[in-house]
Design a protein around this motif. Structure first.
Motif, PDB file in Angstrom:
ATOM      1  N   ASP A 251      94.434  57.821  82.605  1.00  0.00           N
ATOM      2  CA  ASP A 251      95.483  56.519  82.443  1.00  0.00           C
ATOM      3  C   ASP A 251      96.878  57.066  81.450  1.00  0.00           C
ATOM      4  O   ASP A 251      96.391  57.780  80.298  1.00  0.00           O
TER       5      ASP A 251
ATOM      6  N   SER B 194     104.946  57.510  86.339  1.00  0.00           N
ATOM      7  CA  SER B 194     103.934  57.501  86.192  1.00  0.00           C
ATOM      8  C   SER B 194     103.093  56.978  86.614  1.00  0.00           C
ATOM      9  O   SER B 194     103.219  56.207  87.126  1.00  0.00           O
TER      10      SER B 194
ATOM     11  N   SER C 146     102.947  62.080  84.683  1.00  0.00           N
ATOM     12  CA  SER C 146     100.978  61.680  84.053  1.00  0.00           C
ATOM     13  C   SER C 146     100.607  62.836  84.733  1.00  0.00           C
ATOM     14  O   SER C 146      99.797  63.594  84.429  1.00  0.00           O
TER      15      SER C 146
ATOM     16  N   ASP D  44      99.028  56.186  79.560  1.00  0.00           N
ATOM     17  CA  ASP D  44      99.086  55.527  78.934  1.00  0.00           C
ATOM     18  C   ASP D  44      98.241  55.302  77.476  1.00  0.00           C
ATOM     19  O   ASP D  44      97.538  54.482  76.698  1.00  0.00           O
TER      20      ASP D  44
END
Length: 404
Positions: free
Chosen positions: A390, A358, A308, A392
C-alpha cells in the motif's frame, strides 16, 4: 514529412527496447515529426553516464535507476524523470543444469512456480557444503536485483548471507553460467532463452510469477531536456504508445523478432527472441512452457508510470540498505515518475488510462476492468507470497519487511 524534433535515445540490446526500436523502424516516430536516433550501449552504467552528459536525451533504462539517480545513490547522474513505462514483465531466473538438477531433487517443478521452486532452492542451500551459490544480476539498482532478492527472502533465503549476488552485463550472463563463474542469474530476454538454448541452462521461475504485472524498463528522460522540450517529449510518448500497440498484435510478432534481431539492435537470431514475444518459453531439457503475460508491451496499462511502482522500488532500496528512509527521500522517489506528463500527451487521443496515479500493488487477483468505459483492464498484479504493498502505508511496509 518534415521533422520538428530531433531526439537521441540510448538503449541496451534487450527485447524490452522494442518500443523505441519499433517507433523508429515502423515510422511511428517520423509520423509524429520526430527524427529519432537510437544509440546502442552495452551496460546500464553507460546509459546513465551518457544521459548525465546529454549524449542522450532519453533512454531505455532500468525502472529503479532514475529513482536511484535522483536520490544521489548513483553518480555521475542527471536528474531524471520517468514519464512512461516500456512494458511489464520480461525477466526470468535461469540456473545451471547442475543446480536445476539439485533443485528438482528437492521438489522443484518445471511449471516455474515461484513458491514451490523457491522452497526447493532453500533446501539445496541449507544442505550445500561448498560455499554460497553465486547469482548474477544486471545492476544493483535494477528490477532484477529487487525481484530476485524478494523471491529469495520470501522463500526463506537471506540474499546477503545465504547467496552471493554479483553484477554482470546481460550479454555475459549465459557464458558466465557455462564457465561456472555463476550458478544462476536474473536477466531480461533474450538472455534467458540464450542460456537455455545455447548453454544448457534451465529456468527456475519468471518475473511474471514473482510479481504479476510488474514493471521492468522505463523511458528515462534527462529532466533538463524534458523541461526545455515538452512538445518533443509529448510527441515521443505518442509515438511510443503507437509502437506499443503494434508490438502487442500477434500478427506482428514474427516481424518484431526479425526487426530486433538486426545487428543494430539486439543482434541475436530471431529464434532467441520469439519465445519471449509469444510467451512460449524454452525452459530446459527440450521442454517449453506457455507463460501468460511474460512480456506485456501494451495491455493492462503497461506503459503507465505508476507512482506505486516507484515507491515499491524505493522500499526495496531501503530494505537492502542502499538508502535510509525519510519522508523527503520518499517524496523524491514518488516524484520521479510522472503520470501527469503521460496523461497530458495521450488524453487528447482518447487513450484509455488509469484515473489514479497509484494503486495497492498485489490487490488484484484476476484481470479486472477499470473505469466507466471498460476499455482498460488491470491485473492480476499479485506477489507470489500473497503480500500487499500500500503506497499510503510506506513506513508500515518497510517495518514489516525489516522484521522478516
Amino acid at each position: 514529412m518534415t521533422t520538428r524534433y530531433e531526439i537521441t535515445a540510448g538503449f541496451v540490446p534487450l527485447l524490452d527496447s522494442a518500443l523505441l526500436v519499433v517507433a523508429k523502424e515502423k515510422g511511428f516516430a517520423e509520423q509524429n515529426e520526430i527524427d529519432l536516433s537510437l544509440m546502442r550501449e552495452r551496460s546500464w552504467a553507460s546509459i546513465r553516464d551518457r544521459l548525465a552528459v546529454s549524449h542522450f536525451n532519453v533512454a531505455h533504462i532500468l525502472a529503479p535507476m532514475p529513482i536511484a539517480c535522483n536520490l544521489g545513490l548513483s553518480a555521475p547522474a542527471p536528474e531524471m524523470i520517468v514519464p512512461m513505462a516500456l512494458g511489464l514483465g520480461g525477466n526470468a531466473v535461469t540456473v545451471s543444469a547442475d543446480l536445476w538438477q539439485s533443485i528438482a531433487g528437492h521438489g522443484a517443478n518445471a511449471d516455474l512456480d515461484a513458491r514451490n521452486n523457491g522452497i526447493a532452492l532453500r533446501r539445496v542451500i541449507e544442505r550445500r557444503q561448498e560455499g554460497p551459490l553465486r547469482l548474477g544480476v544486471v545492476h544493483p539498482f535494477s528490477g532484477h536485483n529487487y525481484e530476485l532478492r524478494y523471491w529469495l527472502a520470501a522463500s526463506g533465503i537471506d540474499p546477503d548471507r545465504d547467496v552471493e549476488i554479483v553484477v554482470l552485463p546481460p550479454p555475459d550472463m549465459g557464458d558466465a553460467l557455462a564457465e561456472r563463474i555463476i550458478d544462476g542469474y536474473c536477466a531480461g530476454e533474450p538472455w534467458n532463452s540464450f542460456g537455455v538454448l545455447k548453454r544448457g541452462a534451465h529456468l527456475a521461475t519468471v518475473k511474471a510469477a514473482i510479481w504479476k504485472s510488474s514493471p521492468e524498463k522505463v523511458l528515462g528522460v534527462n529532466a533538463r531536456w524534458a523541461e526545455a522540450h515538452p512538445e518533443a517529449l509529448s510527441a515521443l510518448i505518442v509515438a511510443l504508445d503507437e509502437a506499443s500497440r503494434w508490438c502487442a498484435q500477434p500478427e506482428n510478432h514474427l516481424e518484431l523478432a526479425e526487426v530486433l534481431a538486426k545487428p543494430a539492435y539486439v543482434g541475436r537470431d530471431k529464434e532467441l527472441l520469439l519465445p519471449a514475444i509469444t510467451g512460449n518459453l524454452p525452459i530446459g531439457g527440450g521442454e517449453t512452457r506457455s507463460v501468460n503475460d511474460f512480456f506485456v508491451p501494451h495491455a493492462k496499462a503497461a506503459t503507465f508510470p505508476w507512482k506505486s511502482h516507484a515507491l515499491w522500488f524505493y522500499t526495496q532500496m531501503v530494505r537492502w540498505g542502499q538508502v535510509r528512509h525519510s519522508a523527503p527521500l520518499q517524496q523524491i522517489a514518488a516524484e520521479t515518475y510522472r503520470p501527469d506528463i503521460y496523461r497530458a500527451a495521450l488524453n487528447a487521443r482518447g487513450v484509455a488510462m488509469p484515473s489514479a496515479s497509484s494503486k495497492v500493488e498485489g490487490a488484484l487477483m484476476k484481470e479486472t476492468p477499470v473505469g466507466s468505459s471498460g476499455a482498460l483492464s488491470l491485473g492480476p498484479d499479485g506477489f507470489f507470497d500473497g503480500s500487499l504493498f500500500d503506497p499510503d502505508a510506506i513506513e508500515a511496509y518497510i517495518a514489516a519487511q525489516a522484521a522478516k
